[in-house]
Write a protein that holds these residues in place. Sequence first.
Motif, mmCIF file in Angstrom:
data_model
loop_
_atom_site.group_PDB
_atom_site.id
_atom_site.type_symbol
_atom_site.label_atom_id
_atom_site.label_comp_id
_atom_site.label_asym_id
_atom_site.label_seq_id
_atom_site.Cartn_x
_atom_site.Cartn_y
_atom_site.Cartn_z
ATOM 1 N N GLY A 413 0.801 -1.209 0.000
ATOM 2 C CA GLY A 413 0.000 0.000 0.000
ATOM 3 C C GLY A 413 0.835 1.259 0.000
ATOM 4 O O GLY A 413 0.319 2.365 -0.164
ATOM 5 N N GLN A 414 2.149 1.092 0.212
ATOM 6 C CA GLN A 414 3.073 2.226 0.243
ATOM 7 C C GLN A 414 4.435 1.729 -0.198
ATOM 8 O O GLN A 414 4.712 0.533 -0.165
ATOM 9 N N PRO A 415 5.308 2.600 -0.645
ATOM 10 C CA PRO A 415 6.661 2.158 -1.005
ATOM 11 C C PRO A 415 7.450 1.764 0.238
ATOM 12 O O PRO A 415 7.029 2.005 1.372
ATOM 13 N N MET A 416 8.591 1.151 0.036
ATOM 14 C CA MET A 416 9.512 0.842 1.128
ATOM 15 C C MET A 416 10.248 2.131 1.501
ATOM 16 O O MET A 416 10.732 2.852 0.625
ATOM 17 N N ILE A 417 10.327 2.415 2.806
ATOM 18 C CA ILE A 417 10.783 3.726 3.260
ATOM 19 C C ILE A 417 11.880 3.593 4.318
ATOM 20 O O ILE A 417 11.772 2.783 5.245
ATOM 21 N N TRP A 418 12.919 4.418 4.149
ATOM 22 C CA TRP A 418 13.958 4.594 5.169
ATOM 23 C C TRP A 418 14.051 6.083 5.475
ATOM 24 O O TRP A 418 14.292 6.899 4.572
ATOM 25 N N ASP A 419 13.864 6.468 6.710
ATOM 26 C CA ASP A 419 13.829 7.863 7.164
ATOM 27 C C ASP A 419 14.861 7.943 8.293
ATOM 28 O O ASP A 419 14.536 7.876 9.464
ATOM 29 N N PHE A 420 16.128 8.066 7.918
ATOM 30 C CA PHE A 420 17.260 7.780 8.804
ATOM 31 C C PHE A 420 17.845 9.068 9.365
ATOM 32 O O PHE A 420 18.206 9.988 8.636
ATOM 33 N N HIS A 421 17.990 9.103 10.685
ATOM 34 C CA HIS A 421 18.418 10.310 11.381
ATOM 35 C C HIS A 421 19.923 10.532 11.338
ATOM 36 O O HIS A 421 20.389 11.677 11.297
ATOM 37 N N ASP A 422 20.726 9.479 11.374
ATOM 38 C CA ASP A 422 22.174 9.583 11.512
ATOM 39 C C ASP A 422 22.861 9.852 10.169
ATOM 40 O O ASP A 422 22.221 9.914 9.129
ATOM 41 N N TYR A 423 24.193 10.011 10.235
ATOM 42 C CA TYR A 423 25.026 10.232 9.051
ATOM 43 C C TYR A 423 24.502 11.409 8.218
ATOM 44 O O TYR A 423 24.439 11.356 6.988
ATOM 45 N N GLY A 424 24.118 12.481 8.913
ATOM 46 C CA GLY A 424 23.652 13.682 8.254
ATOM 47 C C GLY A 424 22.185 13.690 7.898
ATOM 48 O O GLY A 424 21.659 14.701 7.439
ATOM 49 N N GLY A 425 21.503 12.562 8.122
ATOM 50 C CA GLY A 425 20.095 12.448 7.760
ATOM 51 C C GLY A 425 19.946 11.989 6.320
ATOM 52 O O GLY A 425 20.363 12.684 5.390
ATOM 53 N N ILE A 426 19.376 10.805 6.134
ATOM 54 C CA ILE A 426 19.229 10.229 4.800
ATOM 55 C C ILE A 426 17.811 9.698 4.643
ATOM 56 O O ILE A 426 17.279 9.054 5.549
ATOM 57 N N VAL A 427 17.227 9.947 3.498
ATOM 58 C CA VAL A 427 15.934 9.361 3.153
ATOM 59 C C VAL A 427 16.129 8.487 1.917
ATOM 60 O O VAL A 427 16.833 8.882 0.982
ATOM 61 N N ALA A 428 15.539 7.297 1.939
ATOM 62 C CA ALA A 428 15.532 6.428 0.767
ATOM 63 C C ALA A 428 14.141 5.853 0.602
ATOM 64 O O ALA A 428 13.449 5.575 1.586
#
Length: 506
Positions: A413-428
């Motif tokens: 129902g939604q894409p696979m999500i990474w909302d990562f706080h460390d290493y400067g902040g990364i979204v995938a």
Amino acid sequence: MLKRIGILLSLWVVGAVAGPSRPNVVFILADDLGYGELGCYGQEKIKTPHIDQLAAEGVRFTQHYTGAPVCAPARCVLMTGRHLGHAEIRGNRDSGQKGKFPGQWPLSDEALTLAEVLKAQGYSTGAFGKWGLGPSGTSGSPVRQGFDYFFGYNCQRNAHSYYPPFLDRGELRVPINEPSVPGHARQPEGDVRAVDYRGENYAPDLILNEALQFIDTHKDGPFFLYLPLVEPHVAMQPPQEWLDQYPKEWDDPSEDAPGVYRGQNGYLPHDRPRAAYAAMISDMDAHVGAVMERLRKHGLDSNTLVIFTSDNGATHGGADRRFHVGGVDAWFFNSSGGLRGYKGSCYEGGIRVPCIVRWPGQVPAGGKVTAPSYFPDWFPTLGRISGADLSGVPHDGVDLWPAMDGRKLAQRGQPMIWDFHDYGGIVAIRDGRWKAVRRGMRRTNPQPWELYDLEHDPGETRNVATEHPGQVEAMADAWLRNRTVEPDFPLPAADALTQGGAETSR
């Protein structure tokens, strides 16, 4: 808290009427094991016969992803089934409590874990290894998050040494080494000797023995054995017998080999770093073999679902470019299997991980699952197998079971999500063949979106964002609709745009 209690009560009702044929579940989680570091995933130098046998007797996932590119948030996603856009823990962060090893930021009382779901179905639950989701005396303690038993490292920093001063049993500290061996040191001069960095009691063996005793005690089942192993996370302190299995020539100084590692990239020195790293993985493999042998001893291997995977990719580079962190030579072993990036990155090498599932008679031997999947999927998959009705339980995964016998996964129902706080902040974001990445999200001016077509470019060598602006916009919009603000792990560049503004993960 009241909402969580209500969910658990409904699960207990379902569990009370579930049938007796449910399988035992053994979930083995390696620590910093790269996608290419097992024989069954193309590794040519490191010996992993027991894990390779698991793959031969089960199915191998080729596009399985962790929940996060570092330890604590990956474990949070696994335990709660909530991707990083909804997770309570989105980076590695200490709890802030006083003490030498306080443990990491704790799961809240509101969190519902996989252990609690299986326990409600009548499973005995035990965790043995590295926890990292909250210290003793807090809501995040493993014995307050659904586990009947825990033995191992509560705090990830304590796990930097394989000869630590203590391990945790439940919420009590058990001294094991006096003196202990701290996991960080440098030796700029003189002969480096591995024996100088070993102590009396090797923690992985103690943890394995407790896990085997758990199987012995609960052989009449059903049981859930969660085994988050500490290898091959540095520091490198493998047993000598495994070190002796690998060629000394690997570490002879030459144009192609950096030679002795002196601790300059963190963690402990080692005189044979290439051999030591391979030895750690082989020792881990032997521990997997010991678990399988214990299941066979009790006649349980045919009715036990065994899952093996890793919490993130292989360790990343350091200041001395001849080595990665801790002295690892990831280039020598092709640790990422040709993928881009390492631990701490949301490129494929940081988050795509090996994954093997074995359950004779239920999972085809020698099978392969090519559909993309990730850690949130284990929550509904194991919940269904245990007999739990999760229809009213929030989670972000899909049931993986159809893919294991050749059928298609349910539509996400939604894409696979990474909302990562460390290493400067990364979204995938992964949506079908497309993968979008944006870095620098903790700054007010993050880097531009990147877009990769993984079907034609699995190595993420060509950024096609400018060629497909509509695809980027659609994926970014889907991410913003499927994330919450987590004030303990802020991403300022994203939080201001999140739908609802003040919505949080709790």
